[in-house]
Motif scaffolding. Structure first.
Motif, PDB file in Angstrom:
ATOM      1  N   LYS A   1       6.809  16.063   5.214  1.00 20.85           N
ATOM      2  CA  LYS A   1       7.634  16.846   4.311  1.00 20.85           C
ATOM      3  C   LYS A   1       8.114  15.927   3.203  1.00 20.85           C
ATOM      4  O   LYS A   1       9.129  15.243   3.341  1.00 20.85           O
ATOM      5  N   PRO A   2       7.386  15.867   2.094  1.00 13.75           N
ATOM      6  CA  PRO A   2       7.742  14.953   1.012  1.00 13.75           C
ATOM      7  C   PRO A   2       9.112  15.287   0.439  1.00 13.75           C
ATOM      8  O   PRO A   2       9.568  16.427   0.469  1.00 13.75           O
ATOM      9  N   SER A   3       9.753  14.265  -0.096  1.00 12.62           N
ATOM     10  CA  SER A   3      11.025  14.473  -0.760  1.00 12.62           C
ATOM     11  C   SER A   3      10.812  15.201  -2.076  1.00 12.62           C
ATOM     12  O   SER A   3       9.706  15.282  -2.601  1.00 12.62           O
ATOM     13  N   THR A   4      11.888  15.751  -2.633  1.00 11.10           N
ATOM     14  CA  THR A   4      11.786  16.461  -3.910  1.00 11.10           C
ATOM     15  C   THR A   4      11.271  15.549  -5.005  1.00 11.10           C
ATOM     16  O   THR A   4      10.446  15.931  -5.840  1.00 11.10           O
ATOM     17  N   GLU A   5      11.716  14.290  -5.008  1.00  5.71           N
ATOM     18  CA  GLU A   5      11.282  13.318  -6.018  1.00  5.71           C
ATOM     19  C   GLU A   5       9.781  13.082  -5.914  1.00  5.71           C
ATOM     20  O   GLU A   5       9.075  13.032  -6.914  1.00  5.71           O
ATOM     21  N   ASP A   6       9.286  12.926  -4.676  1.00  6.18           N
ATOM     22  CA  ASP A   6       7.868  12.703  -4.471  1.00  6.18           C
ATOM     23  C   ASP A   6       7.032  13.876  -4.933  1.00  6.18           C
ATOM     24  O   ASP A   6       5.959  13.711  -5.499  1.00  6.18           O
ATOM     25  N   LEU A   7       7.546  15.097  -4.678  1.00  8.85           N
ATOM     26  CA  LEU A   7       6.795  16.283  -5.095  1.00  8.85           C
ATOM     27  C   LEU A   7       6.712  16.369  -6.616  1.00  8.85           C
ATOM     28  O   LEU A   7       5.688  16.762  -7.185  1.00  8.85           O
TER      29      LEU A   7
ATOM     30  N   LYS B   1       1.611   5.909  -3.147  1.00  6.98           N
ATOM     31  CA  LYS B   1       2.606   6.845  -3.672  1.00  6.98           C
ATOM     32  C   LYS B   1       2.295   7.266  -5.100  1.00  6.98           C
ATOM     33  O   LYS B   1       2.829   8.265  -5.593  1.00  6.98           O
ATOM     34  N   ILE B   2       1.446   6.521  -5.777  1.00  4.85           N
ATOM     35  CA  ILE B   2       1.081   6.868  -7.153  1.00  4.85           C
ATOM     36  C   ILE B   2       0.415   8.238  -7.209  1.00  4.85           C
ATOM     37  O   ILE B   2       0.612   9.003  -8.156  1.00  4.85           O
ATOM     38  N   LYS B   3      -0.361   8.586  -6.169  1.00  2.00           N
ATOM     39  CA  LYS B   3      -1.063   9.865  -6.158  1.00  2.00           C
ATOM     40  C   LYS B   3      -0.697  10.762  -4.974  1.00  2.00           C
ATOM     41  O   LYS B   3      -0.952  11.958  -5.001  1.00  2.00           O
ATOM     42  N   TRP B   4      -0.117  10.179  -3.933  1.00  3.49           N
ATOM     43  CA  TRP B   4       0.205  10.965  -2.746  1.00  3.49           C
ATOM     44  C   TRP B   4       1.722  11.111  -2.586  1.00  3.49           C
ATOM     45  O   TRP B   4       2.453  10.141  -2.778  1.00  3.49           O
TER      46      TRP B   4
ATOM     47  N   GLU C   1       0.816  -1.216   0.000  1.00  5.15           N
ATOM     48  CA  GLU C   1       0.000   0.000   0.000  1.00  5.15           C
ATOM     49  C   GLU C   1       0.847   1.262   0.000  1.00  5.15           C
ATOM     50  O   GLU C   1       0.398   2.304  -0.493  1.00  5.15           O
ATOM     51  N   VAL C   2       2.054   1.200   0.532  1.00  2.00           N
ATOM     52  CA  VAL C   2       2.949   2.349   0.448  1.00  2.00           C
ATOM     53  C   VAL C   2       3.186   2.705  -1.018  1.00  2.00           C
ATOM     54  O   VAL C   2       3.078   3.868  -1.426  1.00  2.00           O
ATOM     55  N   PHE C   3       3.505   1.690  -1.833  1.00  2.00           N
ATOM     56  CA  PHE C   3       3.782   1.931  -3.253  1.00  2.00           C
ATOM     57  C   PHE C   3       2.508   2.295  -4.016  1.00  2.00           C
ATOM     58  O   PHE C   3       2.545   3.098  -4.955  1.00  2.00           O
TER      59      PHE C   3
ATOM     60  N   ASP D   1       7.355   7.571   6.873  1.00  2.00           N
ATOM     61  CA  ASP D   1       6.190   8.275   7.416  1.00  2.00           C
ATOM     62  C   ASP D   1       4.904   7.459   7.295  1.00  2.00           C
ATOM     63  O   ASP D   1       4.060   7.485   8.191  1.00  2.00           O
ATOM     64  N   SER D   2       4.772   6.757   6.174  1.00  2.00           N
ATOM     65  CA  SER D   2       3.484   6.134   5.859  1.00  2.00           C
ATOM     66  C   SER D   2       3.383   4.660   6.254  1.00  2.00           C
ATOM     67  O   SER D   2       2.274   4.174   6.504  1.00  2.00           O
ATOM     68  N   PHE D   3       4.493   3.944   6.315  1.00  2.00           N
ATOM     69  CA  PHE D   3       4.415   2.513   6.628  1.00  2.00           C
ATOM     70  C   PHE D   3       3.745   2.248   7.980  1.00  2.00           C
ATOM     71  O   PHE D   3       2.874   1.366   8.072  1.00  2.00           O
ATOM     72  N   PRO D   4       4.073   2.988   9.053  1.00  2.00           N
ATOM     73  CA  PRO D   4       3.348   2.769  10.323  1.00  2.00           C
ATOM     74  C   PRO D   4       1.849   3.040  10.196  1.00  2.00           C
ATOM     75  O   PRO D   4       1.040   2.376  10.864  1.00  2.00           O
TER      76      PRO D   4
END
Length: 311
Positions: free
Chosen positions: A299-305, A69-72, A64-66, A78-81
């Motif tokens: 605080k998303p990473s630059t790649e994620d943004l 990540k497609i849209k968020w 679900e993390v991956f 941050d998200s795995f827990p």
């Protein structure tokens, strides 16, 4: 009279702690209901049995993390827990309570519009259910065509008119889904196909590992028998708003043991062990994930943004 900001924060924190203690208490109560003696007596002694279950247990939150990540713009740490807590809520509290928890978390920390957050969670669940259904149908076709499942054992009580009504219902449902597919999903075709593929791959992977785990514990039982129970487990896990669907699966599996000519005692140890392992892991993983879970703005990473902007 209005409440001060400090009092509001105290009330919110107290309610959050109350909810958390209630969930943990409920999980511990479920372990108590099983009984310590039964726990010790039913657990297999093969180490690989437990290693395989760890893979099964954490595969969903990891996937679900991956998927999200497609849209968020989220990061693993941050998200795995959060996805672990979502899994615990869905499996041992009430079905889809995990989705509500995820919605509240995402709305607060991602700063996305509430409608967009809700639509993506809804789309993901629709695609997950669709993937489960299609994978289950293909598994059943494979099992039946190869003689692993004798369909007449399960359908001998269904008459001709019932089959006609079932067929009509399936056709009508398929037509309606296709006709209103754009209203059902807000995602574009590419993202929908990507998420569907991730879910389908996850379901196939989990069930292969699950069959392997069962076979490791009881190699004397033919693998085709485990194929049958695997298909039943997929179907049981998709029943909405039902707490402890794994408990339902164990009950159904034990009832089916007579149909597949398998003594119940051959199933009790393995299925009960998995049931107990899930309860223990739910308590431990929920407590740990609450401790390490994010309580600050993400605080998303630059790649994620960049991914989020191009989505």
């Amino acid at each position: 009279m209005t409440l001060s900001d400090e009092l509001k924060k105290l009330i919110k924190k107290s309610l959050r702690l109350l909810i958390q203690f209630t969930i943990v208490g409920y999980l511990i109560y479920q372990l108590y209901e099983i009984g310590l003696t039964d726990i010790l007596e039913s657990l297999p002694t093969i180490p690989s049995f437990y290693l395989l279950y760890f893979v099964i247990y954490f595969s969903l939150p990891l996937a679900e993390v991956f998927i999200y990540k497609i849209k968020w713009p989220i990061r693993f740490k941050d998200s795995f827990p959060i996805f672990i807590q979502k899994k615990v809520l869905n499996t041992d509290v009430v079905g889809y309570s995990g989705e509500f928890f995820l919605y509240m978390w995402a709305k607060k920390y991602l700063k996305h519009p509430a409608k967009d957050v809700l639509l993506f969670i809804k789309d993901n669940n629709v695609l997950s259910s669709l993937a489960s259904g299609i994978v289950t149908v293909f598994l059943l076709i494979y099992f039946i065509s190869n003689g692993y499942i004798n369909l007449t054992d399960y359908t001998r009580s269904i008459d001709g008119w019932s089959w006609i009504l079932i067929s009509i219902g399936v056709v009508v449902a398929a037509v309606l889904i296709y006709r209103f597919r754009k209203a059902i999903l807000s995602l574009n075709r590419y993202d929908s196909l990507k998420i569907f593929s991730l879910h389908a791959s996850r379901i196939i992977f989990i069930n292969v590992i699950q069959i392997w785990q069962w076979h490791v514990a009881r190699p004397d039982i033919a693998i085709p028998v485990w194929f049958t129970f695997s298909a039943v487990q997929i179907l049981a896990s998709r029943i909405p708003f039902l707490p402890s669907t794994d408990t339902l699966f164990v009950s159904v599996a034990l009832e089916m043991s007579g149909v597949v000519s398998l003594p119940k005692e051959a199933l009790v140890g393995i299925l009960t062990a998995n049931l107990i392992l899930k309860r223990i892991l739910n308590v431990v993983s929920y407590l740990i994930s609450k401790y390490v879970g994010t309580e600050t703005e993400l605080k998303p990473s630059t790649e994620d943004l960049e991914i989020d902007k191009n989505a």
